[in-house]
Motif scaffolding. Structure first.
Motif, mmCIF file in Angstrom:
data_model
loop_
_atom_site.group_PDB
_atom_site.id
_atom_site.type_symbol
_atom_site.label_atom_id
_atom_site.label_comp_id
_atom_site.label_asym_id
_atom_site.label_seq_id
_atom_site.Cartn_x
_atom_site.Cartn_y
_atom_site.Cartn_z
ATOM 1 N N THR A 46 141.297 11.061 89.064
ATOM 2 C CA THR A 46 142.541 12.524 88.628
ATOM 3 C C THR A 46 141.920 13.606 87.350
ATOM 4 O O THR A 46 141.514 14.534 87.559
ATOM 5 C CB THR A 46 143.823 12.891 88.338
ATOM 6 O OG1 THR A 46 144.733 12.246 89.616
ATOM 7 C CG2 THR A 46 145.099 14.148 88.007
ATOM 8 N N ARG A 49 138.860 14.505 87.807
ATOM 9 C CA ARG A 49 138.115 16.092 88.671
ATOM 10 C C ARG A 49 138.612 17.111 88.761
ATOM 11 O O ARG A 49 137.832 17.928 89.087
ATOM 12 C CB ARG A 49 138.824 15.260 89.985
ATOM 13 C CG ARG A 49 138.889 15.921 91.391
ATOM 14 C CD ARG A 49 139.405 15.771 92.463
ATOM 15 N NE ARG A 49 141.637 15.640 91.949
ATOM 16 C CZ ARG A 49 142.164 16.392 92.436
ATOM 17 N NH1 ARG A 49 141.966 17.804 91.936
ATOM 18 N NH2 ARG A 49 143.370 16.195 92.093
ATOM 19 N N LEU A 50 139.760 16.745 87.123
ATOM 20 C CA LEU A 50 140.237 18.171 86.729
ATOM 21 C C LEU A 50 139.159 18.398 85.528
ATOM 22 O O LEU A 50 138.825 19.042 85.431
ATOM 23 C CB LEU A 50 141.184 17.872 86.647
ATOM 24 C CG LEU A 50 142.585 17.806 88.119
ATOM 25 C CD1 LEU A 50 143.710 17.444 87.038
ATOM 26 C CD2 LEU A 50 141.936 19.148 88.675
ATOM 27 N N GLN A 52 135.936 17.302 84.436
ATOM 28 C CA GLN A 52 134.752 16.619 84.532
ATOM 29 C C GLN A 52 133.905 15.718 83.163
ATOM 30 O O GLN A 52 132.777 16.689 82.640
ATOM 31 C CB GLN A 52 134.027 17.724 84.718
ATOM 32 C CG GLN A 52 134.408 18.448 86.320
ATOM 33 C CD GLN A 52 134.449 19.696 86.675
ATOM 34 O OE1 GLN A 52 133.669 20.203 86.504
ATOM 35 N NE2 GLN A 52 134.636 19.727 88.636
ATOM 36 N N GLN A 182 147.934 26.752 91.861
ATOM 37 C CA GLN A 182 146.303 26.147 92.800
ATOM 38 C C GLN A 182 145.977 25.192 91.607
ATOM 39 O O GLN A 182 145.641 25.518 90.207
ATOM 40 C CB GLN A 182 144.946 26.636 93.283
ATOM 41 C CG GLN A 182 145.987 28.493 94.266
ATOM 42 C CD GLN A 182 146.263 26.789 95.596
ATOM 43 O OE1 GLN A 182 145.547 26.106 95.822
ATOM 44 N NE2 GLN A 182 146.955 27.181 96.040
ATOM 45 N N GLY A 184 143.193 23.100 89.973
ATOM 46 C CA GLY A 184 141.986 22.543 89.571
ATOM 47 C C GLY A 184 140.914 23.201 88.401
ATOM 48 O O GLY A 184 141.028 23.189 87.683
ATOM 49 N N PRO A 185 140.085 21.738 88.510
ATOM 50 C CA PRO A 185 139.063 22.083 86.862
ATOM 51 C C PRO A 185 138.723 24.327 86.259
ATOM 52 O O PRO A 185 139.150 24.223 85.647
ATOM 53 C CB PRO A 185 137.807 21.492 87.453
ATOM 54 C CG PRO A 185 137.734 21.270 88.859
ATOM 55 C CD PRO A 185 138.993 21.636 89.609
ATOM 56 N N GLU A 186 138.921 24.628 87.135
ATOM 57 C CA GLU A 186 138.822 26.619 86.660
ATOM 58 C C GLU A 186 140.145 26.126 86.061
ATOM 59 O O GLU A 186 140.438 27.471 84.779
ATOM 60 C CB GLU A 186 138.350 27.427 87.421
ATOM 61 C CG GLU A 186 136.952 27.479 87.288
ATOM 62 C CD GLU A 186 135.811 28.183 87.891
ATOM 63 O OE1 GLU A 186 136.751 29.234 88.287
ATOM 64 O OE2 GLU A 186 135.123 28.047 88.266
ATOM 65 N N SER A 187 141.209 26.546 87.377
ATOM 66 C CA SER A 187 142.713 26.907 86.687
ATOM 67 C C SER A 187 142.770 26.072 85.539
ATOM 68 O O SER A 187 143.574 26.934 84.379
ATOM 69 C CB SER A 187 143.796 26.785 87.731
ATOM 70 O OG SER A 187 143.136 25.390 88.499
#
Length: 202
Positions: A46, A49-50, A52, A182, A184-187
């Motif tokens: 996790t 993925r989030l 990096q 949502q 994710g990496p950016e959020s």
């Protein structure tokens, strides 16, 4: 050098997401010493993925999603504290469940934190019951002379709890990471930047 341990007041409160946000913001590796449960996405997967960021392999990978002492017993193992040596250099380390989760019948995560003497960030949910759980966690850490860097809240706003816990406990409030529709990496990076001051982790 940024070295932190992330623990929680309970399991399933979102501390892995916070650990990912912190590791990503600091640009440092992540380490989960003991992973219990391998069927779903692991905490290391996790975070990779989030956030990096580089992920240091777990010292123990246990098959059953349970308290580490039980998961180890099911796998025919006993967790050796000498195998739980933190990586050198900057790192974000995540425990399992709460601070008093047992690694064996005579060893708690808080005991390992005391051995490491790395500043601990307590993650606390903002829902009902968090005042008691947070204060008990902080007392348990202090009883073992574990250095506490501060408390990070997870969830919807709860101004009273977010104020009274740091006041009573005498620890800094670092910020609050909201639930993200949502994720994710950016959020996640944006939410952390909007709700935490990176200077507090220098």
């Amino acid at each position: 050098m940024s070295r932190f341990v992330v623990t929680g007041t309970d399991t399933g409160i979102g501390k892995t997401v916070f650990a990912a946000a912190l590791a990503g913001a600091l640009g440092v590796p992540y380490w989960k010493p003991v992973q219990a449960g391998l069927d779903d996405e692991t905490d290391s997967e996790t975070v990779a993925r989030l956030a990096q960021v580089p992920v240091v392999p777990e010292a123990y990978r246990l098959s059953v999603p349970a308290s580490p002492h039980l998961a180890a017993a099911v796998d025919g193992l006993r967790i050796d504290p000498d195998q739980l040596m933190p990586p050198t250099g900057a790192v974000v380390i995540e425990g399992a469940g709460g601070a008093l989760v047992p690694l064996s019948p005579d060893l708690l995560f808080a005991d390992i934190f005391a051995r490491w003497q790395i500043p601990v960030i307590v993650c606390a949910r903002t829902s009902l019951g968090t005042i008691n759980h947070s204060l008990l966690t902080i007392e348990a850490l202090r009883a073992r002379s574990v250095p506490i860097h501060g408390i990070a809240f997870l969830g919807d706003p709860m101004p009273d709890s977010e104020a009274i816990i740091p006041q009573i406990a005498g620890v800094p409030r670092l910020g609050r990471l909201p639930f993200l529709d949502q994720l994710g990496p950016e959020s996640l990076a944006q939410a952390f930047a909007a709700n935490f001051d990176l200077a507090d982790f220098a």
